[in-house]
Write a protein that holds these residues in place. Sequence first.
Motif, PDB file in Angstrom:
ATOM      1  N   HIS A 114       0.834  -1.210   0.000  1.00  0.00           N
ATOM      2  CA  HIS A 114       0.000   0.000   0.000  1.00  0.00           C
ATOM      3  C   HIS A 114       0.867   1.259   0.000  1.00  0.00           C
ATOM      4  CE1 HIS A 114      -2.330   3.268   1.915  1.00  0.00           C
ATOM      5  NE2 HIS A 114      -3.350   2.769   1.234  1.00  0.00           N
ATOM      6  N   ASP A 115       1.898   1.252   0.845  1.00  0.00           N
ATOM      7  CA  ASP A 115       2.784   2.418   0.915  1.00  0.00           C
ATOM      8  C   ASP A 115       3.540   2.615  -0.398  1.00  0.00           C
ATOM      9  OD1 ASP A 115       1.955   2.794   3.501  1.00  0.00           O
ATOM     10  OD2 ASP A 115       3.751   1.950   4.436  1.00  0.00           O
ATOM     11  N   ALA A 116       3.993   1.521  -0.990  1.00  0.00           N
ATOM     12  CA  ALA A 116       4.732   1.615  -2.262  1.00  0.00           C
ATOM     13  C   ALA A 116       3.813   2.094  -3.382  1.00  0.00           C
ATOM     14  CB  ALA A 116       5.343   0.264  -2.617  1.00  0.00           C
ATOM     15  N   GLU A 117       2.562   1.651  -3.377  1.00  0.00           N
ATOM     16  CA  GLU A 117       1.594   2.106  -4.389  1.00  0.00           C
ATOM     17  C   GLU A 117       1.350   3.606  -4.257  1.00  0.00           C
ATOM     18  OE1 GLU A 117      -1.074  -1.961  -5.094  1.00  0.00           O
ATOM     19  OE2 GLU A 117      -1.688  -0.487  -3.585  1.00  0.00           O
ATOM     20  N   ALA A 118       1.255   4.072  -3.006  1.00  0.00           N
ATOM     21  CA  ALA A 118       1.071   5.507  -2.785  1.00  0.00           C
ATOM     22  C   ALA A 118       2.304   6.283  -3.250  1.00  0.00           C
ATOM     23  CB  ALA A 118       0.815   5.775  -1.301  1.00  0.00           C
ATOM     24  N   ALA A 169       5.164   9.581  -7.446  1.00  0.00           N
ATOM     25  CA  ALA A 169       6.227   9.655  -8.451  1.00  0.00           C
ATOM     26  C   ALA A 169       5.635   9.889  -9.839  1.00  0.00           C
ATOM     27  CB  ALA A 169       7.062   8.376  -8.439  1.00  0.00           C
ATOM     28  N   GLU A 170       4.540   9.214 -10.146  1.00  0.00           N
ATOM     29  CA  GLU A 170       3.874   9.392 -11.446  1.00  0.00           C
ATOM     30  C   GLU A 170       3.336  10.817 -11.582  1.00  0.00           C
ATOM     31  OE1 GLU A 170       2.263   4.811 -12.222  1.00  0.00           O
ATOM     32  OE2 GLU A 170       1.010   6.270 -11.181  1.00  0.00           O
ATOM     33  N   ALA A 171       2.806  11.327 -10.481  1.00  0.00           N
ATOM     34  CA  ALA A 171       2.286  12.691 -10.500  1.00  0.00           C
ATOM     35  C   ALA A 171       3.422  13.696 -10.726  1.00  0.00           C
ATOM     36  CB  ALA A 171       1.567  12.998  -9.186  1.00  0.00           C
ATOM     37  N   ASP A 172       4.564  13.444 -10.100  1.00  0.00           N
ATOM     38  CA  ASP A 172       5.720  14.341 -10.288  1.00  0.00           C
ATOM     39  C   ASP A 172       6.184  14.335 -11.740  1.00  0.00           C
ATOM     40  OD1 ASP A 172       5.691  14.999  -7.609  1.00  0.00           O
ATOM     41  OD2 ASP A 172       7.284  13.591  -7.043  1.00  0.00           O
ATOM     42  N   ASP A 190      13.560   7.757 -13.372  1.00  0.00           N
ATOM     43  CA  ASP A 190      14.412   6.743 -12.740  1.00  0.00           C
ATOM     44  C   ASP A 190      13.867   6.368 -11.360  1.00  0.00           C
ATOM     45  OD1 ASP A 190      16.111   6.676 -14.882  1.00  0.00           O
ATOM     46  OD2 ASP A 190      17.605   8.049 -14.013  1.00  0.00           O
ATOM     47  N   ILE A 191      13.443   7.387 -10.619  1.00  0.00           N
ATOM     48  CA  ILE A 191      12.841   7.139  -9.297  1.00  0.00           C
ATOM     49  C   ILE A 191      11.565   6.316  -9.442  1.00  0.00           C
ATOM     50  CG2 ILE A 191      11.700   8.244  -7.333  1.00  0.00           C
ATOM     51  CD1 ILE A 191      13.667  10.597  -7.681  1.00  0.00           C
ATOM     52  N   GLU A 192      10.746   6.721 -10.433  1.00  0.00           N
ATOM     53  CA  GLU A 192       9.492   5.999 -10.685  1.00  0.00           C
ATOM     54  C   GLU A 192       9.766   4.529 -11.016  1.00  0.00           C
ATOM     55  OE1 GLU A 192       5.574   6.370 -13.639  1.00  0.00           O
ATOM     56  OE2 GLU A 192       7.447   7.429 -14.103  1.00  0.00           O
ATOM     57  N   LEU A 193      10.781   4.278 -11.833  1.00  0.00           N
ATOM     58  CA  LEU A 193      11.126   2.912 -12.223  1.00  0.00           C
ATOM     59  C   LEU A 193      11.560   2.091 -11.019  1.00  0.00           C
ATOM     60  CD1 LEU A 193      11.496   0.836 -14.461  1.00  0.00           C
ATOM     61  CD2 LEU A 193      13.815   1.732 -14.815  1.00  0.00           C
ATOM     62  N   LYS A 194      12.368   2.701 -10.157  1.00  0.00           N
ATOM     63  CA  LYS A 194      12.831   1.995  -8.958  1.00  0.00           C
ATOM     64  C   LYS A 194      11.660   1.650  -8.028  1.00  0.00           C
ATOM     65  CE  LYS A 194      17.512   3.940  -8.879  1.00  0.00           C
ATOM     66  NZ  LYS A 194      18.474   4.818  -8.164  1.00  0.00           N
ATOM     67  N   VAL A 195      10.733   2.592  -7.906  1.00  0.00           N
ATOM     68  CA  VAL A 195       9.550   2.342  -7.073  1.00  0.00           C
ATOM     69  C   VAL A 195       8.713   1.205  -7.665  1.00  0.00           C
ATOM     70  CG1 VAL A 195       7.393   3.306  -6.196  1.00  0.00           C
ATOM     71  CG2 VAL A 195       9.477   4.689  -6.168  1.00  0.00           C
TER      72      VAL A 195
END
Length: 245
Positions: free
Chosen positions: A60-64, A69-72, A116-121
């Motif tokens: 749940h936390d990772a999805e949030a 990250a997607e919004a950024d 890159d951050i989004e991909l890692k998440v």
Amino acid sequence: MAKAAPAEQLKLLELQGLDARLKGLTNRRRTLENDPRITDLEAALSVANGELGAAKVAVHDAEAELKRAEADVEQVASRIQRDEARLNSGTGLSKDLVALQKDIASLNKRRSDLEDIELKVMERLDSLRERQAAQQQIVDDIQGSFATIRAELDAALAEVETEAAGLRAQRADFAAALDAGMLGVYEKTLAKRGVGAARLFHGTSEASGMKLSPGDLAEIKAAAADDIVFCPDSGAILVRSDEWS
């Protein structure tokens, strides 16, 4: 001293046999109800559910985090799109257009970093989802084992209860035909001592498994045949017979 005909006293052994069988079924029921497999599975299920809950929270936390990250990324991409539209229009001062190009370059770098951050998440989320699925499987397996054992125990308990019901009915019919006074003594002895009656066989009480002392044995032998006598060690009624002497 309570009295009952010797032949009537002999019937107490059959009654005691029924009670012993009922006691055995009671012990069997208790053993089934306290099957250690159930306790172990309940403990294992509690731990597994706790770990599953933690895995769900992590997902749940990772999805949030992924949504943020997607919004950024989307926010930066929208700004790049607006700046490129202004740049492509060619309107504005030359220095403004140069500044706009630098801003777009900076935003593209920012978008790349954010992607890159989004991909890692996303990769971490995939791993966490796999962990959750694996933990869910563990819970499902434990619950499956629990259900199987519970069904097995319930079937065994039903068999015990069926047999016990038949024995209780048989005992009630048998006891109803016994001498009432003798039966009353037996019932009180059974409730107090756990064993109502047993044989006195060649000087040994089968209630206690002990050989009676010469004094106790002499006292019992001196009692009338219709006297109800008791084991000095266990307190159970001792049923006598000439052929057992």
